[in-house]
Design an enzyme around this catalytic site. Structure first.
Site, PDB file in Angstrom:
ATOM      1  N   PRO A   8     -17.623 -31.356 -52.134  1.00  0.00           N
ATOM      2  CA  PRO A   8     -16.689 -31.807 -50.945  1.00  0.00           C
ATOM      3  C   PRO A   8     -15.303 -31.664 -51.202  1.00  0.00           C
ATOM      4  CG  PRO A   8     -17.465 -33.576 -52.339  1.00  0.00           C
ATOM      5  CD  PRO A   8     -18.364 -32.273 -52.942  1.00  0.00           C
ATOM      6  N   GLY A   9     -14.662 -31.242 -50.131  1.00  0.00           N
ATOM      7  CA  GLY A   9     -13.208 -31.266 -50.323  1.00  0.00           C
ATOM      8  C   GLY A   9     -12.459 -31.910 -49.491  1.00  0.00           C
ATOM      9  N   TYR A  62      -6.887 -22.650 -36.274  1.00  0.00           N
ATOM     10  CA  TYR A  62      -8.204 -23.206 -35.815  1.00  0.00           C
ATOM     11  C   TYR A  62      -8.298 -24.110 -34.731  1.00  0.00           C
ATOM     12  CZ  TYR A  62      -8.755 -22.492 -41.053  1.00  0.00           C
ATOM     13  OH  TYR A  62      -8.587 -21.918 -42.287  1.00  0.00           O
ATOM     14  N   CYS A  64       9.842 -19.001 -35.650  1.00  0.00           N
ATOM     15  CA  CYS A  64       9.743 -18.143 -34.517  1.00  0.00           C
ATOM     16  C   CYS A  64       8.764 -17.397 -34.029  1.00  0.00           C
ATOM     17  CB  CYS A  64      10.971 -16.962 -34.779  1.00  0.00           C
ATOM     18  SG  CYS A  64      12.446 -17.713 -35.334  1.00  0.00           S
ATOM     19  N   GLU A  65       7.820 -18.349 -33.599  1.00  0.00           N
ATOM     20  CA  GLU A  65       6.403 -18.101 -32.975  1.00  0.00           C
ATOM     21  C   GLU A  65       6.140 -19.305 -32.033  1.00  0.00           C
ATOM     22  OE1 GLU A  65       3.122 -16.517 -35.004  1.00  0.00           O
ATOM     23  OE2 GLU A  65       4.097 -15.888 -36.678  1.00  0.00           O
ATOM     24  N   TYR A  69      -6.387 -28.889 -46.942  1.00  0.00           N
ATOM     25  CA  TYR A  69      -6.140 -27.468 -46.162  1.00  0.00           C
ATOM     26  C   TYR A  69      -4.578 -27.435 -45.398  1.00  0.00           C
ATOM     27  CZ  TYR A  69     -11.126 -27.043 -46.905  1.00  0.00           C
ATOM     28  OH  TYR A  69     -12.220 -26.950 -47.812  1.00  0.00           O
TER      29      TYR A  69
HETATM   30  N1  LLP Z   1     -18.043 -25.078 -50.809  1.00  0.00           N
HETATM   31  C1  LLP Z   1     -17.758 -24.060 -50.559  1.00  0.00           C
HETATM   32  C2  LLP Z   1     -18.628 -22.861 -51.022  1.00  0.00           C
HETATM   33  C3  LLP Z   1     -16.784 -23.858 -49.169  1.00  0.00           C
HETATM   34  O1  LLP Z   1     -16.765 -22.520 -48.865  1.00  0.00           O
HETATM   35  C4  LLP Z   1     -15.993 -24.846 -49.111  1.00  0.00           C
HETATM   36  C5  LLP Z   1     -15.092 -24.708 -47.923  1.00  0.00           C
HETATM   37  C6  LLP Z   1     -16.103 -25.978 -49.407  1.00  0.00           C
HETATM   38  C7  LLP Z   1     -17.083 -26.307 -50.501  1.00  0.00           C
HETATM   39  C8  LLP Z   1     -15.524 -27.263 -49.237  1.00  0.00           C
HETATM   40  O2  LLP Z   1     -15.729 -27.663 -47.938  1.00  0.00           O
HETATM   41  P1  LLP Z   1     -14.940 -28.960 -47.339  1.00  0.00           P
HETATM   42  O3  LLP Z   1     -16.038 -30.108 -48.068  1.00  0.00           O
HETATM   43  O4  LLP Z   1     -13.616 -29.060 -47.744  1.00  0.00           O
HETATM   44  O5  LLP Z   1     -15.104 -29.028 -45.831  1.00  0.00           O
HETATM   45  N2  LLP Z   1      -9.348 -23.958 -44.030  1.00  0.00           N
HETATM   46  C9  LLP Z   1     -10.134 -24.541 -43.514  1.00  0.00           C
HETATM   47  C10 LLP Z   1     -11.572 -25.007 -44.027  1.00  0.00           C
HETATM   48  C11 LLP Z   1     -12.039 -23.738 -44.828  1.00  0.00           C
HETATM   49  C12 LLP Z   1     -13.232 -24.083 -45.674  1.00  0.00           C
HETATM   50  C13 LLP Z   1     -13.666 -23.246 -46.777  1.00  0.00           C
HETATM   51  N3  LLP Z   1     -14.735 -23.673 -47.385  1.00  0.00           N
HETATM   52  C14 LLP Z   1      -9.841 -25.705 -42.403  1.00  0.00           C
HETATM   53  O6  LLP Z   1      -8.555 -26.093 -42.466  1.00  0.00           O
HETATM   54  O7  LLP Z   1     -10.543 -26.514 -41.541  1.00  0.00           O
END
Ligand code: LLP
Length: 423
Positions: A274-275, A316, A352-353, A381
């Protein structure tokens, strides 16, 4: 639950008024709440306690050393996707024997670095990568622990740019292909198959995709055991959703309800990555209004945070709640649509976008030059995806703990911008 709240129309992070932080550290500034980080981590730890998971905080969501240190001290491990991230977690004091290494394009150098660091396992995404890992491990005279990343062909129903578990995207491999690779691993003394990895996408707001994915993972593990693999781990990746708009996300216990019984029945070890769930609502982005202007029948609030700081709205179409730090109107339960006493405005930055906005057509109380505003749910993120576009120095990052606070990344200077360039 998080620890950002209004007291008598003033925003606080834990015990600290956000205004005081903006005065001390300047704007734009990222502010993180340690209590919130710990609370979200403990929600996952408790929800999955029955299977004693290894929780690998996903470093990509927010890789600041100060955040990694909080995670490390609270018993989290880490999911890394590059040599750079591995370097970071080592600096933060991680026990690398619980770190998982993911990513579709690991280089030989990164593989070697991870093997030297004795990571728990590689999440392998292709046959070519498996061959590369075997070759590097062989040259070092060690056995590389691997998990095969499966593409479960499950629809996470998330944004097209962040869905990963459907057939046809670049991640993982089909179950049939993985079976061929499993046989190859069995015959190769340089490799040991320890697990199955899946990540469906992010953010995912329902439990069903996890129910489907864990069933597939467990079936595959059972099959591989039959073939003679000593395989134990199921890694279900990350992706748990959070409250961006109102209270739309599930508690961790709802995901656990569908995942834990399947893991128990199969006698597997569980890893999670989890992130966002941990850090997303643990951070805000505070900015100051530079100007307001009316053009083309629209109100624009121009403030000093921009798409180089928080790119999610531009990239997004992401929705982040925005409200003044000292509002004249109490924050609403629902930030979407019209709000009494408010006017619809585009919240934009100085870049500037036309894509440089934090919100469009958003109801806001009257805003004036110098006012502070807060963009919520920005911990994941946010800074991690920031850039120096338009030669804008990156903002400072501050970690609040109760009534105390400290800088965990200083604001970049103009000299920082050119530090790596040569004339
Ligand atoms: N594990 C893998 C293999 C992943 O690709 C990701 C996220 C995570 C764990 C963590 O996911 P989370 O728990 O944070 O949802 N930049 C985008 C999100 C990209 C996610 C990429 N992979 C945003 O701002 O929504």
């Amino acid at each position: 639950m998080d620890h950002f709240h209004y007291r008598e129309r003033e925003l606080f992070c834990e015990e600290v008024p956000v205004t005081a932080l903006a005065e001390k550290y300047g704007t734009p500034v990222w502010i993180y709440s340690k209590r919130t980080l710990l609370h979200h981590l403990s929600q996952i730890q408790q929800a999955f306690a029955a299977v004693q998971p290894v929780i690998c905080y996903s470093v990509k969501s927010n890789s600041n050393l100060g955040i990694l240190q909080v995670m490390q001290e609270a018993g989290s491990s880490f999911d890394v996707v590059s040599g750079g991230e591995l370097h970071r977690v080592k600096k933060a004091g991680a026990d690398t024997s619980k770190v998982v290494f993911a990513g579709v394009g690991k280089t030989d150098e990164e593989i070697r670095y991870a093997l030297e660091s004795r990571v728990l396992m590689f999440n392998v995404e292709s046959e070519a990568e498996l061959d590369a890992i075997a070759a590097v491990a062989g040259s070092m005279g060690i056995v590389a622990p691997v998990a095969l990343r499966l593409n479960p062909d499950v629809d996470g129903k998330t944004h097209a740019k962040t869905t990963t578990g459907k057939k046809g995207n670049k991640f993982g491999m089909d179950i049939e292909r993985a079976s061929q690779l499993a046989a190859k691993v069995l015959a190769d003394k340089r490799l040991a198959l320890h697990g199955i990895h899946m990540h469906i996408g992010s953010p995912i707001l329902t439990a069903e995709p996890y129910a489907e994915a864990v069933k597939k993972a467990v079936d595959v593990v059972t099959e591989y055991r039959r073939q003679g693999h000593d395989i134990n781990w199921v890694n279900l990746g990350g992706g748990f959703g959070i409250h961006y708009r109102k209270q739309e996300a599930l508690p961790a216990s709802e995901y656990a309800k569908v995942i834990v019984p399947a893991i128990q029945a199969a006698g597997c070890r569980l890893a999670l990555e989890p992130g966002r769930f941990i850090v997303g609502n643990s951070g805000i982005l505070v900015s100051r209004v530079i100007y307001t202007k009316r053009e083309g029948g629209k109100l624009f609030v121009i403030q000093d945070a921009a798409m180089n700081d928080l790119v999610r709205p531009a990239m997004y179409d992401a929705f982040h709640r925005i409200w003044p730090v000292k509002p004249s109107i109490d924050p609403p339960a629902d930030y979407e649509g019209e709000i009494a006493g408010c006017e619809l405005a585009d919240v934009v930055g100085p870049i500037c976008e036309s894509g440089d906005y934090l919100a469009k057509g958003r109801a806001l109380p009257p805003m004036q030059r110098g006012d502070l505003m807060c963009t919520f749910s920005a911990g994941a993120y946010g800074m991690a995806m920031s850039s120096n576009y338009n030669s804008r120095p990156r903002a400072a990052e501050v970690l609040v703990d109760g009534a105390t606070h400290r800088l965990i990344r200083r604001r970049e200077t103009y000299d920082d911008l050119i530090a790596h360039e040569m004339l």
